[in-house]
Design an enzyme around this catalytic site. Sequence first.
Site, short mmCIF file in Angstrom:
data_model
loop_
_atom_site.label_atom_id
_atom_site.label_comp_id
_atom_site.label_asym_id
_atom_site.label_seq_id
_atom_site.Cartn_x
_atom_site.Cartn_y
_atom_site.Cartn_z
CD GLU A 1 -3.12 -0.88 2.15
OE1 GLU A 1 -4.23 -0.53 1.73
OE2 GLU A 1 -2.85 -1.03 3.37
CG HIS B 1 -2.03 2.66 6.20
ND1 HIS B 1 -3.37 3.02 6.11
CD2 HIS B 1 -2.01 1.31 6.08
CE1 HIS B 1 -4.11 1.93 5.94
NE2 HIS B 1 -3.31 0.89 5.92
#
Lengths: 265, 265, 265, 265
Positions: free
Chosen positions: C104, C123
């Site tokens: 990601e 994140h």
Amino acid sequence: MCTGSEGHTGAVPEPAAGQAADRGEPAPADDAALVKDLVLANHILFNHGVVDAFGHVSIRHDKAVDRFLLARNLAPAFVTAEDILEFDLDGNPLAAGGRKVYLERFIHGEIYRARPDVMAVVHSHAPALVPFGAVPSEPLKPIWHMSGFLGEGVPVFEIRDAAGPGSDLLIRSGDLGAALAACLGSSSIVLMRGHGATIAGSSLKQAVFRAVYTQINAELQLQAKLLGAATFLNAREAAATSISVGGQIDRAWDMWARQAGRDNP
Amino acid sequence: MCTGSEGHTGAVPEPAAGQAADRGEPAPADDAALVKDLVLANHILFNHGVVDAFGHVSIRHDKAVDRFLLARNLAPAFVTAEDILEFDLDGNPLAAGGRKVYLERFIHGEIYRARPDVMAVVHSHAPALVPFGAVPSEPLKPIWHMSGFLGEGVPVFEIRDAAGPGSDLLIRSGDLGAALAACLGSSSIVLMRGHGATIAGSSLKQAVFRAVYTQINAELQLQAKLLGAATFLNAREAAATSISVGGQIDRAWDMWARQAGRDNP
Amino acid sequence: MCTGSEGHTGAVPEPAAGQAADRGEPAPADDAALVKDLVLANHILFNHGVVDAFGHVSIRHDKAVDRFLLARNLAPAFVTAEDILEFDLDGNPLAAGGRKVYLERFIHGEIYRARPDVMAVVHSHAPALVPFGAVPSEPLKPIWHMSGFLGEGVPVFEIRDAAGPGSDLLIRSGDLGAALAACLGSSSIVLMRGHGATIAGSSLKQAVFRAVYTQINAELQLQAKLLGAATFLNAREAAATSISVGGQIDRAWDMWARQAGRDNP
Amino acid sequence: MCTGSEGHTGAVPEPAAGQAADRGEPAPADDAALVKDLVLANHILFNHGVVDAFGHVSIRHDKAVDRFLLARNLAPAFVTAEDILEFDLDGNPLAAGGRKVYLERFIHGEIYRARPDVMAVVHSHAPALVPFGAVPSEPLKPIWHMSGFLGEGVPVFEIRDAAGPGSDLLIRSGDLGAALAACLGSSSIVLMRGHGATIAGSSLKQAVFRAVYTQINAELQLQAKLLGAATFLNAREAAATSISVGGQIDRAWDMWARQAGRDNP
């Protein structure tokens, strides 16, 4: 006085032959292994949040049914063998030597008096139990097999009925201790509104085990209530699990004792 | 401005004879034992989550009622004796030596000014208190004997009434400190909406004890609400437990101090 | 696609004069102090439960606005300076040397692309944020002064609108990263339904601070909801507290960094 | 018997050529690395609260599909390689040497018998799962991508239908183990009302991963319910995330193993 109690079932035990009937005489020397386990129990209960700086645990003297062992007034985390005192059932220490005693020692004495089967008593301040003691409409009941000993519901002691509407909520006399013991009845635990709980066991390890798992049951019962209507253990399941899980208490005690440093050099 | 306050009850204390009335002069040397306890208090409050990197604790100077001791602007976990500064009640440091001070020192000064009985102040960021400060319809009340000092309910300071609708919620002036102190009134604690709480005690150990147990009471009160309608301590029970439990503060302080390393070589 | 977003506000930044415009060339050597702080940030976020074995944090390269620094695919708790890789905004590593990268990474590149003001991205897999991402009817809002940066509400990214109804919920392409960045808009945080959240900061310390306090705000907002109707910070209070508390970030960072072992020999 | 089960799908596996078909003969020596991982799994599950003094984890023997490896009756935290025993699918130990075995070993044997695809089984006492097992109206479902393996809902085993209304809730026979396995069906987890849960995995690392994240999912689902109506993963998202996240299991296992001391000298 008491919500959910099944009544008083005990009687004053007759001292066994060969024991000191005179309140003033200490009993024969207690078993050093028992004292060591009592010290461990203090630390285990602290590690599990059953007690913090407050709360206590006792055992009935193994050689004198009219005596019990309880630490002097000290945070349980710091109790050592030298801190263990002997008391008679009226809460009088036999040889305090000037050391301060727990104000609520009457909890222990009166339960030993009322319940010949009880060999250990834990006075718990476990936070998770306080909401259940404060909300009588939600009786604490066994939601899983680890807490079958909660039976069909746990009595709640409302001290206003015994001490009036303006007490400090403490069991500071034999009369209040007797009222609490009457509410405990033949149960293994009694919640104390606005205070905590008291757990009675047929052995020290059982009392400690029950003190730890009653607290967990309370947390789980609250969570279940937030989800919806829960299935609790019925009376037969409660009795059966209490026996089966009771046979496994040593596994838990052994782990907790090792975590509390029992085997450290 | 204030929900549940009982009004302002203090007055500006007269400086005792022999003390420095001139704001610019430091008071006689403070008691090293008191400073040591203040350092410990910082660490104890951090260990219990009453403060994290934010929040602070002070004591009134033992030789000058118009002075108080508070650490320099530093996370409480790291405070040492060298970080303790002396302030006057207006929040001016006497000898900062360039060190940064807490922006909200006015909380302490104004409470000492308004409350001659207060000897210690804790500004808490305990998370469990924030929901109660934010929901005025649910007053924080004593649910167990450890928190009887919460009395009949805890006032909530809404800073919009003192600082307008667009402040940064901080007590950044003497005026705001005075408004907070007025809301505290004669209580032992005032919640601060959207912020935390401030606890006042007649001794450092009492203020710390109350800061810790107020946070626990909040957690238990929330849990009880989820179960149903709770029985809280009535006014007489609150007063009686506050006295009785107050007599046991040293047992808790001693444990917390040892855990914070007080007795380490 | 996005609940509560204020729209996309950024633009592709022009590379500064003297920097490597060619995607294939690494930027000038990054600042060792920045890399050290990035490593610390990984550990701090792990200590606070913002990440566990999953989740990551990056910083924009200080000498090349079209590059960012992010660890190789590794649990944040174990990241060291040797694990830090350089990426272009498309998520291509400049010198991976066979080391695996985070699937990601597009989260980071696309936010840096859309937001020239953002210098760090976290994140988060903080558990407390997941319920808010899953229940759109309850927008996450600032309940205390530590979280004023949440502004007037936090956008929620619903990946079904960008990736269809059967995705694995991961931001596995630049297109999905761009969709997420569009939902983030000019906010400091975007919740990701069924996943976690992403926090953007104008500095690494700010992004870490915001990641930690957003999680705490979520816990407190849930508790407040259980008590009743809560007073949240209004828009002006949110803005004012964001500035004031923002001035105190170093105090928190310093404590967290010391706890993470920064000063150990 | 079973809420939410998709039915029994397995069959008794044929022993592979060259393996011991005679129940009395131990299988060829197991892989030392597998035993080491099984020991680690015990410790990891304890560290994450999936087991406490109770609960257990097993693996199917890598050289004999009709054998499995499980520790002797011992708290998981203390399991070492010397404590690992080999069992046949009926729960008979091959060489117990007088050591006590887990009463509920039938959970493992019967699942291995019913599910040829299953290579590891965790019997969990994770507290967060108990409320979901007790409240059938609230099926446990995946609320985030880390728990996609929960599929479209988790079956709940009600032991009353298999063992009558007064059992001790334990899987103390092959028949009860088979009933539990039938309820598990082709799912990865089955909740056990009033008891805990059992997780099945195609590898040890997967079973441990799923045991940990099922517990977290339960906590988050409860929190989400308190906020309002939650969006859960749909069937396709559940399947897709299960595959994607499944590819990342090693990162979690590696961290957990290091935390459990795998790399200590």
